[in-house]
Design an enzyme around this catalytic site. Sequence first.
Site, PDB file in Angstrom:
ATOM      1  N   SER A  38      -9.482   2.012   3.329  1.00  0.00           N
ATOM      2  CA  SER A  38      -8.680   2.759   2.376  1.00  0.00           C
ATOM      3  C   SER A  38      -7.697   1.901   1.582  1.00  0.00           C
ATOM      4  CB  SER A  38      -7.886   3.828   3.125  1.00  0.00           C
ATOM      5  OG  SER A  38      -7.017   3.231   4.090  1.00  0.00           O
TER       6      SER A  38
ATOM      7  N   SER B 279      -9.695  -0.483   7.507  1.00  0.00           N
ATOM      8  CA  SER B 279      -9.181  -0.298   6.151  1.00  0.00           C
ATOM      9  C   SER B 279      -8.479  -1.501   5.546  1.00  0.00           C
ATOM     10  CB  SER B 279      -8.239   0.906   6.103  1.00  0.00           C
ATOM     11  OG  SER B 279      -8.952   2.105   6.262  1.00  0.00           O
TER      12      SER B 279
ATOM     13  N   LYS C 211       0.835  -1.193   0.000  1.00  0.00           N
ATOM     14  CA  LYS C 211       0.000   0.000   0.000  1.00  0.00           C
ATOM     15  C   LYS C 211       0.875   1.250   0.000  1.00  0.00           C
ATOM     16  CE  LYS C 211      -3.778   2.178   2.641  1.00  0.00           C
ATOM     17  NZ  LYS C 211      -4.647   2.057   3.837  1.00  0.00           N
TER      18      LYS C 211
END
Length: 476
Positions: free
Chosen positions: A154, A178, A79
């Site tokens: 996210s 997330s 990420k």
Amino acid sequence: MDIRNLTVASIRDSLLKHEYSATELAGEALRFAEAENGRTNAYLRLSSDRALAVAARVDEQIAKGEDPGPLAGVPVAIKDVIVTKGVITTCGSKLLAKFVPPYDATAVERIEAAGGLIIGKTNCDEFAMGSSNENSAFGPVCNPVAPGRVPGGSSGGSAAAVAQGTAVVSLGSDTGGSVRQPASFCGVVGVNPTYGRVSRYGLVAFASSLDHIGPFARNVPDAAALLRVIAGRDEMDATSAPAPVPDYAAELNGDIKGLKLGVPREYMQDASGDTALRINEALDRFRQLGCEVREISLPNTKYAIDVYYVIATAEASSNLARYDGVRYTTRADVNGGSLTDMYRATRGEGFGAEVKRRIMLGTYVLSHGYYDAYYLKAQKVRALITRDFAKAFEEVDALLAPVSPFPAFKLGEKINDPMQMYLSDIFTITGSLAGIPCMSVPCGNTRDGLPVGLQVLCKHFDEARMFRIAHAFEAK
């Protein structure tokens, strides 16, 4: 080779049998990721040179008869809020569009030391603030298993990369859900470890008392393998715990018969029809496995959303103050204006709407005259939520619950309704506030074919039991 069908164990076995090389695998993974990315926008950039360099080292170790590591040759996506030396890390924000970190996050170092191939950085909501991955400055991510719908946020890019098969495992970050919510929406496994289990060194801070790094995988054994590699005390992070890290894989097949599993009534009453149906079917499966399933109560759950959006935004306001156009970020041109003008213009142009909203909320609750009324009170209620879990774990061995009240929603459906967006994390926020380990494991699809995730929650540092429960369910 078909990247989509590989596992951590199968890759290691094939490499040691010389069925293919790590370099060949890296090349195939990179080609496949590039070809698929136009469909999902899961990756912001690929890191070909880095992946091929580690692959060459793995091949050399195998040729010498050395152990190449537990993640040897495994394609891993990271990420883009986790820093990577020499590879741009944007956090999904225009402010950091050109930021090249001078060091690696501890989790990244440990993955490569274990032979993992970091093939690219994944798209995410800006500074990890969002529940749909529509807040990225570089465009939304599309759910690979549900076209036209969000992948969750996210960490939507990391979930999508695993779901579409371009990465075998990936890393995300979880502040209020997330990792777990995108895992649920994309039909993969997602793990939020105990706070302090994994070093946050190199994780760009959103809310420091809530942020975790956690793995995505297509199955529980792969998630357990990745967590074991990245977990453990790190001198670079004072909040990382010195607790020993078990061999999760060795404990996966333990018997769960006789375990007492609690189902919070506060969660089930808010789950939508198809989601509740799939969760109830999962509960029946646990009964068939010999577990005792009982209803329990977490009475302070009703305050969780309010508490989270006070604490998280307050910490975000503090953490994001460093992005001022002086050091890390791009800088607005104010044509000879003052320093204050430059700050205002840089942050005004660089931050997206959701990040600005959270900074404003956080600044307000920390301001003079409101700190006691909001932030201090929220911390006290957070303690009550944590106490709810402690009491529950005196009665049961683990908790089972939905991950989200509803499955993946359509792109654009909730983007203009922040409250509805925030409610998608209503079942995950409590575990984050308490700092306990929790994970999402797929438990079927709705009538429309949308994935549903079952959440497994355990007491602090009891990831081994959490994995054992999830693996028994997955294997049933």
